[in-house]
Motif scaffolding. Structure first.
Motif, PDB file in Angstrom:
ATOM      1  N   ILE A  98       0.847  -1.185   0.000  1.00  0.00           N
ATOM      2  CA  ILE A  98       0.000   0.000   0.000  1.00  0.00           C
ATOM      3  C   ILE A  98       0.887   1.240   0.000  1.00  0.00           C
ATOM      4  N   GLU A  99       1.176   1.714  -1.204  1.00  0.00           N
ATOM      5  CA  GLU A  99       1.942   2.945  -1.362  1.00  0.00           C
ATOM      6  C   GLU A  99       0.972   4.113  -1.512  1.00  0.00           C
ATOM      7  N   PHE A 100       1.537   5.321  -1.556  1.00  0.00           N
ATOM      8  CA  PHE A 100       0.681   6.507  -1.627  1.00  0.00           C
ATOM      9  C   PHE A 100      -0.168   6.496  -2.887  1.00  0.00           C
ATOM     10  N   GLU A 101       0.402   5.997  -3.962  1.00  0.00           N
ATOM     11  CA  GLU A 101      -0.358   5.927  -5.217  1.00  0.00           C
ATOM     12  C   GLU A 101      -1.601   5.049  -5.057  1.00  0.00           C
ATOM     13  N   GLU A 102      -1.486   3.954  -4.282  1.00  0.00           N
ATOM     14  CA  GLU A 102      -2.628   3.082  -4.054  1.00  0.00           C
ATOM     15  C   GLU A 102      -3.701   3.775  -3.229  1.00  0.00           C
ATOM     16  N   LEU A 103      -3.262   4.626  -2.278  1.00  0.00           N
ATOM     17  CA  LEU A 103      -4.232   5.372  -1.463  1.00  0.00           C
ATOM     18  C   LEU A 103      -4.982   6.391  -2.324  1.00  0.00           C
ATOM     19  N   VAL A 104      -4.254   7.058  -3.227  1.00  0.00           N
ATOM     20  CA  VAL A 104      -4.906   8.007  -4.133  1.00  0.00           C
ATOM     21  C   VAL A 104      -5.909   7.286  -5.031  1.00  0.00           C
ATOM     22  N   LYS A 105      -5.486   6.139  -5.525  1.00  0.00           N
ATOM     23  CA  LYS A 105      -6.389   5.346  -6.375  1.00  0.00           C
ATOM     24  C   LYS A 105      -7.624   4.910  -5.604  1.00  0.00           C
ATOM     25  N   ALA A 106      -7.443   4.511  -4.342  1.00  0.00           N
ATOM     26  CA  ALA A 106      -8.579   4.103  -3.521  1.00  0.00           C
ATOM     27  C   ALA A 106      -9.525   5.272  -3.281  1.00  0.00           C
ATOM     28  N   SER A 107      -8.958   6.481  -3.086  1.00  0.00           N
ATOM     29  CA  SER A 107      -9.792   7.670  -2.882  1.00  0.00           C
ATOM     30  C   SER A 107     -10.632   7.962  -4.120  1.00  0.00           C
ATOM     31  N   GLU A 108      -9.990   7.896  -5.284  1.00  0.00           N
ATOM     32  CA  GLU A 108     -10.724   8.145  -6.528  1.00  0.00           C
ATOM     33  C   GLU A 108     -11.792   7.073  -6.773  1.00  0.00           C
ATOM     34  N   SER A 109     -11.438   5.819  -6.494  1.00  0.00           N
ATOM     35  CA  SER A 109     -12.400   4.728  -6.674  1.00  0.00           C
ATOM     36  C   SER A 109     -13.570   4.870  -5.714  1.00  0.00           C
ATOM     37  N   PHE A 110     -13.296   5.356  -4.500  1.00  0.00           N
ATOM     38  CA  PHE A 110     -14.354   5.571  -3.508  1.00  0.00           C
ATOM     39  C   PHE A 110     -15.360   6.603  -4.019  1.00  0.00           C
ATOM     40  N   ARG A 111     -14.824   7.709  -4.558  1.00  0.00           N
ATOM     41  CA  ARG A 111     -15.708   8.754  -5.083  1.00  0.00           C
ATOM     42  C   ARG A 111     -16.532   8.226  -6.256  1.00  0.00           C
ATOM     43  N   GLU A 112     -15.896   7.458  -7.133  1.00  0.00           N
ATOM     44  CA  GLU A 112     -16.598   6.914  -8.296  1.00  0.00           C
ATOM     45  C   GLU A 112     -17.667   5.910  -7.895  1.00  0.00           C
ATOM     46  N   THR A 113     -17.403   5.128  -6.841  1.00  0.00           N
ATOM     47  CA  THR A 113     -18.316   4.063  -6.434  1.00  0.00           C
ATOM     48  C   THR A 113     -19.456   4.573  -5.575  1.00  0.00           C
ATOM     49  N   PHE A 114     -19.143   5.431  -4.594  1.00  0.00           N
ATOM     50  CA  PHE A 114     -20.148   5.842  -3.602  1.00  0.00           C
ATOM     51  C   PHE A 114     -20.598   7.293  -3.734  1.00  0.00           C
ATOM     52  N   GLY A 115     -19.952   8.048  -4.630  1.00  0.00           N
ATOM     53  CA  GLY A 115     -20.393   9.419  -4.880  1.00  0.00           C
ATOM     54  C   GLY A 115     -20.012  10.425  -3.819  1.00  0.00           C
ATOM     55  N   SER A 116     -19.057  10.122  -2.973  1.00  0.00           N
ATOM     56  CA  SER A 116     -18.600  11.064  -1.949  1.00  0.00           C
ATOM     57  C   SER A 116     -17.093  10.947  -1.789  1.00  0.00           C
ATOM     58  N   GLU A 117     -16.485  11.926  -1.124  1.00  0.00           N
ATOM     59  CA  GLU A 117     -15.037  11.952  -0.941  1.00  0.00           C
ATOM     60  C   GLU A 117     -14.651  11.355   0.405  1.00  0.00           C
ATOM     61  N   VAL A 118     -13.466  10.737   0.448  1.00  0.00           N
ATOM     62  CA  VAL A 118     -12.929  10.326   1.746  1.00  0.00           C
ATOM     63  C   VAL A 118     -12.391  11.574   2.453  1.00  0.00           C
ATOM     64  N   LYS A 119     -12.457  11.586   3.770  1.00  0.00           N
ATOM     65  CA  LYS A 119     -12.087  12.795   4.519  1.00  0.00           C
ATOM     66  C   LYS A 119     -10.583  12.932   4.675  1.00  0.00           C
ATOM     67  N   GLU A 120      -9.889  11.826   4.777  1.00  0.00           N
ATOM     68  CA  GLU A 120      -8.436  11.871   4.958  1.00  0.00           C
ATOM     69  C   GLU A 120      -7.780  10.881   4.016  1.00  0.00           C
ATOM     70  N   LEU A 121      -6.586  11.225   3.551  1.00  0.00           N
ATOM     71  CA  LEU A 121      -5.879  10.383   2.604  1.00  0.00           C
ATOM     72  C   LEU A 121      -4.846   9.529   3.331  1.00  0.00           C
ATOM     73  N   ASN A 122      -5.340   8.700   4.259  1.00  0.00           N
ATOM     74  CA  ASN A 122      -4.465   7.717   4.899  1.00  0.00           C
ATOM     75  C   ASN A 122      -5.213   6.398   4.991  1.00  0.00           C
ATOM     76  N   ALA A 123      -4.462   5.309   5.135  1.00  0.00           N
ATOM     77  CA  ALA A 123      -5.041   3.979   5.035  1.00  0.00           C
ATOM     78  C   ALA A 123      -6.151   3.760   6.052  1.00  0.00           C
ATOM     79  N   GLY A 124      -5.923   4.151   7.305  1.00  0.00           N
ATOM     80  CA  GLY A 124      -6.914   3.917   8.348  1.00  0.00           C
ATOM     81  C   GLY A 124      -8.231   4.605   8.071  1.00  0.00           C
ATOM     82  N   ALA A 125      -8.167   5.881   7.671  1.00  0.00           N
ATOM     83  CA  ALA A 125      -9.391   6.641   7.413  1.00  0.00           C
ATOM     84  C   ALA A 125     -10.122   6.099   6.191  1.00  0.00           C
TER      85      ALA A 125
END
Length: 397
Positions: A98-125
């Motif tokens: 889990i590198e930073f690029e994977e976290l960014v990808k997960a954030s973008e995928s989250f927005r695409e899937t659920f229609g909202s943004e993650v609040k923090e760009l770290n693995a736990g959040a």
């Protein structure tokens, strides 16, 4: 040492990477189907061996029955790779940290899937919000899958695969949850959307209509297709109905399914009515002949009721669940039942004196000349004379 930079293992790993980059999982079913095609032509056992080699080499991870597999030595891995169905259902993804690029990808995928943004760009959040959304939608997907399975409708594989990924996200480590989501977010999004569409489309009346459609295609058309005078238009409708009922997106075609179903039901209903009318007419006429047979009034009511019962039953119109072939068979059997009833009536009145002579046996070979006709009639005459001489009462059939 497994050489994964070239050759067959690289081909399989590249396919798994491609699916992961697209945000979808590479299932065992997908891989075996893909590599069965040209230019590979690999059979099921070969593909399974190559996938197992990639897992052993530490290049991929697997998800099976909601569990993440990153080693081949566990019980779950042994079960998955020794069972053909479990292997087809399992999903595979590249094994990455889990590198930073994977976290960014997960954030973008989250927005695409659920229609909202993650609040923090770290693995736990990210994992915390991801699991919250997945848990919120899991029941809806499971409920839609249960409805499809209960009513034997297509499309369950898509939902079932997504549920496996959702369970892996909920149960696995943070690293596995993010890796699983990054490679399956598109499948999860599609499953959530599909579940909503199914819930809206499959009301109780619609489920009843689909059951009618399946009966029309599987039972009514099974009979109609054997009829010699079926119109080509109806055959086209039946083929279209079969195709629509087999589609995963059948719920988007409900108006067309209803139209084709109605056309088949209408044609079957017309032929059913014709067959029922013919049976009723035949047994009504036979009953009238039976009660006018000499000697009918000489037997008691119980005997009359017993002889008349098949003909009264044949006149009944409460035959909704009787197949058309049975109605036609009953109609064809009417004349024979009438002859049997008349013979029984004679035996009741005259006892053992009554014998039956079938003239058909004397004309079995057909008649082409007057000599043949005379010979057949002489045979009938001689047999009747012999029986009369023996004190019998002869009934000619």
């Amino acid at each position: 040492v497994f050489r994964t930079e070239s050759g067959p293992l690289k081909e399989v790993l590249d396919r798994i990477d491609e699916r992961a980059n697209y945000g979808d999982t590479a299932s065992g079913r997908y891989l075996t189907d893909e590599f069965a095609k040209e230019p590979f032509g690999w059979d099921f056992e070969v593909v399974r061996l190559l996938v197992l080699s990639l897992l052993r080499a530490g290049k991929i991870e697997a998800t099976s029955k909601g569990q993440t597999l990153d080693t081949v030595t566990g019980v779950e891995a042994r079960d998955t790779f020794s069972n053909n169905n479990l292997f087809r259902q399992a999903a595979f993804r590249p094994k990455k940290g889990i590198e930073f690029e994977e976290l960014v990808k997960a954030s973008e995928s989250f927005r695409e899937t659920f229609g909202s943004e993650v609040k923090e760009l770290n693995a736990g959040a990210i994992v915390a919000e991801l699991r919250k959304e997945v848990a919120h939608n899991e029941d809806a997907v499971a409920s839609a899958l249960a409805t499809l399975n209960a009513h034997r409708l297509p499309g369950g594989v898509v939902l079932d695969d997504a549920i496996g990924q959702m369970k892996a996200i909920l149960r696995g480590s943070e690293d596995n949850a993010i890796a699983t989501f990054n490679t399956s977010h598109r499948a999860i999004k599609d499953a959530i959307k599909r579940a909503v569409e199914l819930e809206q489309a499959l009301s109780e009346p619609r489920l009843i209509d689909l059951e009618r459609a399946r009966k029309a295609q599987g039972v009514l058309w099974s009979f109609l297709s054997q009829e010699s005078d079926i119109a080509d238009e109806l055959r086209t409708r039946a083929a279209a109905l079969e195709d629509l009922l087999a589609r995963e997106t059948f719920f988007k075609e409900l108006p067309a399914i209803e139209q084709h179903t109605k056309a088949i039901e209408t044609e079957y209903g017309r032929r059913f009515a014709d067959a029922l009318d013919a049976r009723v007419a035949a047994y009504t006429k036979a009953f009238e002949r039976l009660v006018k047979t000499p000697g009918w009034t000489e037997i008691d009511e119980d005997q009359q009721r017993r002889l008349a019962e098949p003909f009264e039953r044949g006149q009944e119109r409460d035959a909704e669940h009787v197949p058309i072939l049975q109605l036609r068979a009953d109609r064809d059997a009417c004349e024979g039942r009438l002859r049997a009833a008349v013979a029984e009536l004679r035996r009741t009145i005259d006892g053992e004196r009554v014998v039956t002579v079938s003239v058909g046996s004397y004309f079995a070979g057909g008649v082409e000349t007057e000599e043949q006709l005379e010979a057949a009639l002489d045979g009938v005459r001689e047999e009747c004379a012999r029986l009369i001489g023996a004190g019998k009462k002869v009934i000619i059939q």
